[in-house]
Design a protein around this motif. Structure first.
Motif, PDB file in Angstrom:
ATOM      1  N   SER A  70       0.824  -1.202   0.000  1.00 27.06           N
ATOM      2  CA  SER A  70       0.000   0.000   0.000  1.00 27.06           C
ATOM      3  C   SER A  70       0.863   1.258   0.000  1.00 27.06           C
ATOM      4  O   SER A  70       1.708   1.425   0.882  1.00 27.06           O
TER       5      SER A  70
ATOM      6  N   GLY B 179      -0.662   3.360   2.905  1.00 26.71           N
ATOM      7  CA  GLY B 179      -0.682   2.659   4.185  1.00 26.71           C
ATOM      8  C   GLY B 179      -1.982   2.862   4.942  1.00 26.71           C
ATOM      9  O   GLY B 179      -2.080   2.546   6.123  1.00 26.71           O
TER      10      GLY B 179
ATOM     11  N   CYS C  89       4.990  -0.407   2.329  1.00 30.34           N
ATOM     12  CA  CYS C  89       4.276   0.883   2.331  1.00 30.34           C
ATOM     13  C   CYS C  89       5.217   1.991   1.909  1.00 30.34           C
ATOM     14  O   CYS C  89       6.434   1.858   1.996  1.00 30.34           O
TER      15      CYS C  89
ATOM     16  N   SER D   9       2.419   5.006   8.717  1.00 27.96           N
ATOM     17  CA  SER D   9       1.013   4.852   8.336  1.00 27.96           C
ATOM     18  C   SER D   9       0.365   3.679   9.078  1.00 27.96           C
ATOM     19  O   SER D   9       1.059   2.843   9.665  1.00 27.96           O
TER      20      SER D   9
ATOM     21  N   SER E 280       1.677   0.282   8.094  1.00 27.63           N
ATOM     22  CA  SER E 280       3.054   0.011   8.541  1.00 27.63           C
ATOM     23  C   SER E 280       3.070  -0.307  10.039  1.00 27.63           C
ATOM     24  O   SER E 280       3.926  -1.053  10.504  1.00 27.63           O
TER      25      SER E 280
ATOM     26  N   TYR F 145       9.925  -0.188   3.657  1.00 28.06           N
ATOM     27  CA  TYR F 145       9.344   0.985   3.009  1.00 28.06           C
ATOM     28  C   TYR F 145       9.876   1.152   1.589  1.00 28.06           C
ATOM     29  O   TYR F 145      11.047   0.911   1.334  1.00 28.06           O
TER      30      TYR F 145
END
Ligand code: F6R
Length: 366
Positions: A105, A108, A131, A136, A139, A147
């Motif tokens: 995502s 996130g 993410c 987020s 996460s 990340y």
């Protein structure tokens, strides 16, 4: 703040060489033959014992998951299922403690993806997040993660998030392949070297901007558009179609090229632009015959090909050339001209490129 670009989307498209590099910096040490990511190293056993990887995501992130399915299965020989988070969460899915769930995502914050993660956790799976937005909800909700370092993505249409997601997922699958011994040493090193030079090749792919703009001016009024690809580039076809529909409001569909004859070929006539992703590797010959089928029904062919291609050039109405790379990495390059094409068509149609109608950057309600 748009750095001299007319829209955030264009700025973000052009940022891809540098954000892909940011995403692999410190993680890919090509000359040493090392890939390292804390989230993977700390949980290596979980990944190595995984009987299956289930990827959950929505939209463009789901497309990145589909690309990853091909890459994980090829490199790491782990079976992968890719699920729309919204379907997964309501299906009473079969989840085993030996499943590793990867949630992808950008924001996130996507409600369905978050709910899918919670369900997978309740059923004992290990959940790993990919993410972009640091801190987020997704996460925080996942057991571990990595990340993407795409930086803030302001344009509603996802561009640099997609290519950095693919970058991370490629790194993960190479790391697992190394641990499992599922890739030969020479292939492993070749992929590392290829990945390291990908940013330069993405920059080269961005030089297709002028031709993308010319093609856009010819087809901007088309009511429909078809995108075809095979293998690693089937998900790119889906992503190309999504990009076009969301920002230009032209109806577009992506298909695996071989599915043409099972229905969509009925749509082809002289008014139908068909964008075919046809890099020279893999299923090239099969894609060439798909192109012939479209041509014999007078469809307009816009082909994304490897630099120096001659066979497709003879058949296509327009060709867009991208640099050569390893087949598994072609999505990082073939995606670029499709982003540019959608961008220019949307601009020429007077659409609000950065904030298309009816869409939100994070979908926090289901
Ligand atoms: C398409 C697009 C959406 C998102 C989807 C998932 O350009 O932006 O399809 O990809 O809403 O969003 P994230 O990745 O934030 O979960």
């Amino acid at each position: 703040e748009k750095g001299g670009y007319e829209h955030f989307m264009l700025k973000e498209i052009y940022e891809q060489p540098s954000v892909i590099k940011d995403t692999y910096r410190g993680r890919l040490l090509a000359n040493k033959g090392i890939i390292q990511m804390a989230g993977i190293e700390d949980n290596l056993e979980k990944f190595l014992n995984a009987e299956r990887i289930i990827i959950v995501a929505c939209g463009t992130s789901w497309h990145a998951g589909l690309v990853a399915e091909y890459i994980f299965e090829e490199f790491a020989r782990i079976p992968v299922e890719v699920e729309y988070a919204s379907e997964f969460r309501y299906r009473n899915p079969i989840i085993n403690p030996k499943d590793v769930v990867i949630a992808i995502s950008q924001s996130g914050e996507t409600a369905d993806t978050l709910a899918a993660i919670k369900l997978a956790k309740e059923r004992g799976a290990f959940v790993f997040g990919v993410c972009n937005v640091v801190g987020s909800s997704i996460s925080r909700e996942t057991h571990a993660g990595a990340y993407t370092h795409a930086g803030p993505e302001i344009g509603v249409a996802s561009t640099k998030a997609f290519t950095t997601q693919i970058t991370i997922l490629t790194l993960i699958s190479l790391r697992l392949a190394k641990a499992k011994g599922t890739l030969s040493n020479s292939d492993f090193h070749r992929y590392l070297q290829e990945l390291e030079v990908i940013p330069e090749k993405v920059a080269e792919a961005l030089a297709t901007n002028d031709i993308a703009k010319t093609i856009a001016s010819i087809y901007k009024d088309a009511p429909n558009c078809l995108y075809l690809g095979r293998g690693y580039n089937f998900p790119v076809a889906l992503e190309g179609a999504l990009k076009l529909k969301e920002i230009s409001y032209i109806h577009a569909e992506g298909y695996p090229a071989a599915e043409m004859k099972h229905g969509p070929i009925a749509l082809i006539d002289e008014k139908m632009p068909v964008i075919v992703i046809a890099p020279k590797q893999g299923h090239y010959d099969k894609v060439v015959s798909n192109i012939q089928e479209i041509k014999s029904r007078s469809g307009k062919i816009i082909a994304v090909v490897t630099k120096g291609d001659t066979q497709v050039r003879e058949l296509a109405d327009h060709v867009i050339e991208i640099p050569d790379t390893a087949e598994a990495l072609t999505p990082l390059l073939t995606t670029i001209p499709l982003q540019l094409l959608s961008y220019h068509i949307a601009v020429m149609r007077g659409c609000n490129v950065d904030q298309p109608r009816n869409l939100a950057k994070s979908v926090t309600v289901e």
